[in-house]
Scaffold this motif. Structure first.
Motif, mmCIF file in Angstrom:
data_model
loop_
_atom_site.group_PDB
_atom_site.id
_atom_site.type_symbol
_atom_site.label_atom_id
_atom_site.label_comp_id
_atom_site.label_asym_id
_atom_site.label_seq_id
_atom_site.Cartn_x
_atom_site.Cartn_y
_atom_site.Cartn_z
ATOM 1 N N ARG A 1 4.407 3.870 -7.792
ATOM 2 C CA ARG A 1 4.398 4.710 -8.999
ATOM 3 C C ARG A 1 5.811 5.053 -9.448
ATOM 4 N NH1 ARG A 1 -0.184 7.593 -6.253
ATOM 5 N NH2 ARG A 1 -2.053 6.798 -7.289
ATOM 6 N N GLU B 1 0.820 -1.218 0.000
ATOM 7 C CA GLU B 1 0.000 0.000 0.000
ATOM 8 C C GLU B 1 0.855 1.271 0.000
ATOM 9 O OE1 GLU B 1 -3.302 0.056 -0.493
ATOM 10 O OE2 GLU B 1 -3.377 -2.134 -0.513
ATOM 11 N N VAL C 1 -1.878 1.173 -15.254
ATOM 12 C CA VAL C 1 -1.945 0.730 -13.855
ATOM 13 C C VAL C 1 -1.213 1.691 -12.924
ATOM 14 C CG1 VAL C 1 -2.242 -1.676 -14.522
ATOM 15 C CG2 VAL C 1 0.050 -0.859 -13.948
ATOM 16 N N TRP C 2 -0.291 2.494 -13.461
ATOM 17 C CA TRP C 2 0.441 3.493 -12.669
ATOM 18 C C TRP C 2 -0.524 4.480 -12.025
ATOM 19 C CZ3 TRP C 2 0.272 8.749 -13.661
ATOM 20 C CH2 TRP C 2 1.143 9.534 -12.917
ATOM 21 N N ARG C 3 -1.560 4.845 -12.758
ATOM 22 C CA ARG C 3 -2.485 5.891 -12.300
ATOM 23 C C ARG C 3 -3.034 5.614 -10.903
ATOM 24 N NH1 ARG C 3 -8.038 6.445 -13.294
ATOM 25 N NH2 ARG C 3 -8.719 8.536 -12.818
ATOM 26 N N ARG C 4 -3.525 4.399 -10.676
ATOM 27 C CA ARG C 4 -4.128 4.078 -9.370
ATOM 28 C C ARG C 4 -3.170 3.308 -8.473
ATOM 29 N NH1 ARG C 4 -10.149 2.223 -10.186
ATOM 30 N NH2 ARG C 4 -10.255 2.900 -8.023
ATOM 31 N N GLU D 1 -2.956 0.287 -7.702
ATOM 32 C CA GLU D 1 -3.597 -0.701 -6.833
ATOM 33 C C GLU D 1 -2.923 -2.053 -7.046
ATOM 34 O OE1 GLU D 1 -7.721 -0.476 -7.850
ATOM 35 O OE2 GLU D 1 -8.029 1.269 -6.548
ATOM 36 N N ARG E 1 1.709 3.515 -2.459
ATOM 37 C CA ARG E 1 1.413 3.922 -3.839
ATOM 38 C C ARG E 1 2.446 4.883 -4.426
ATOM 39 N NH1 ARG E 1 -5.010 3.727 -3.120
ATOM 40 N NH2 ARG E 1 -5.179 1.531 -3.622
#
Length: 191
Positions: A96, A90, A157-160, A162, A92
């Motif tokens: 990223r 978690e 997938v970078w954007r969120r 998750e 992020r």
């Protein structure tokens, strides 16, 4: 079987449920590995049939650039794996950052491959030069297309950032790595 019974039984994906990421990416990965396997198999068979043509073709390639590209792509896979670990924790922003590193290295791979293609074309080498170069450009071009697609997937997938999304994108990225690791020695080194 009712919908509730299906839910209790699982999604029906079997072994795919245990793999990281969305199970559908594994269907895509296995189909892409089969396609690359067929291409590489055709390359090996053609080499057996035309050994002198393939030896001359290999001698004309720049194995130093291809070796550098191998290091670049494997390092990008490492960065993507680090991004996956950070997403699972978690973290992020860290995820990223690692994904940006993986995409940047993937872009460097593309740039180096285009420089290599430019050198080949500058020496008059193209798709129609020989059977070796027809297969070489088709294989490496197909792979290059997958590298570009992988960069797009990582960007999505970078954007969120998750965990499930990052795992899914990284699974595809590792397939791209794996294919190059198989292609590099077959195209550039094995005589």
């Amino acid at each position: 079987m009712s919908a509730t019974e299906c839910e209790q039984e699982g999604s029906g994906w079997g072994i795919l449920e245990d793999l990281p990421g969305d199970p559908m990416i594994w269907v895509l990965i296995f189909s892409e590995l089969a396609a690359f396997g067929l291409f590489l198999g055709a390359f090996v068979v053609a080499r057996v049939i035309h050994p002198a043509v393939f030896a001359a073709g290999q001698a004309a390639l720049d194995s130093r650039l291809a070796g550098l590209n191998t290091v670049v792509l494997v390092t990008s896979g490492w960065a993507a794996a680090r991004g996956t670990n950070a997403a699972r924790a978690e973290e992020r922003p860290r995820s990223r950052g690692w994904l940006i590193g993986a995409m940047a290295l993937g872009s460097l791979f593309v740039a180096i491959k285009l420089v290599e293609y430019g050198g080949d074309i500058g020496r008059g080498i193209g798709l129609e030069t020989s059977t070796f170069f027809t297969l070489y450009f088709l294989l490496t071009g197909f792979h290059l297309l997958h590298v570009c697609l992988g960069i797009v997937i990582l960007a999505v997938v970078w954007r969120r950032a998750e965990p499930i999304g990052v795992e899914t994108g990284t699974a595809f990225w590792h397939m791209v790595d794996l294919v190059w690791i198989a292609m590099f020695p077959i195209l550039y080194l094995v005589r």
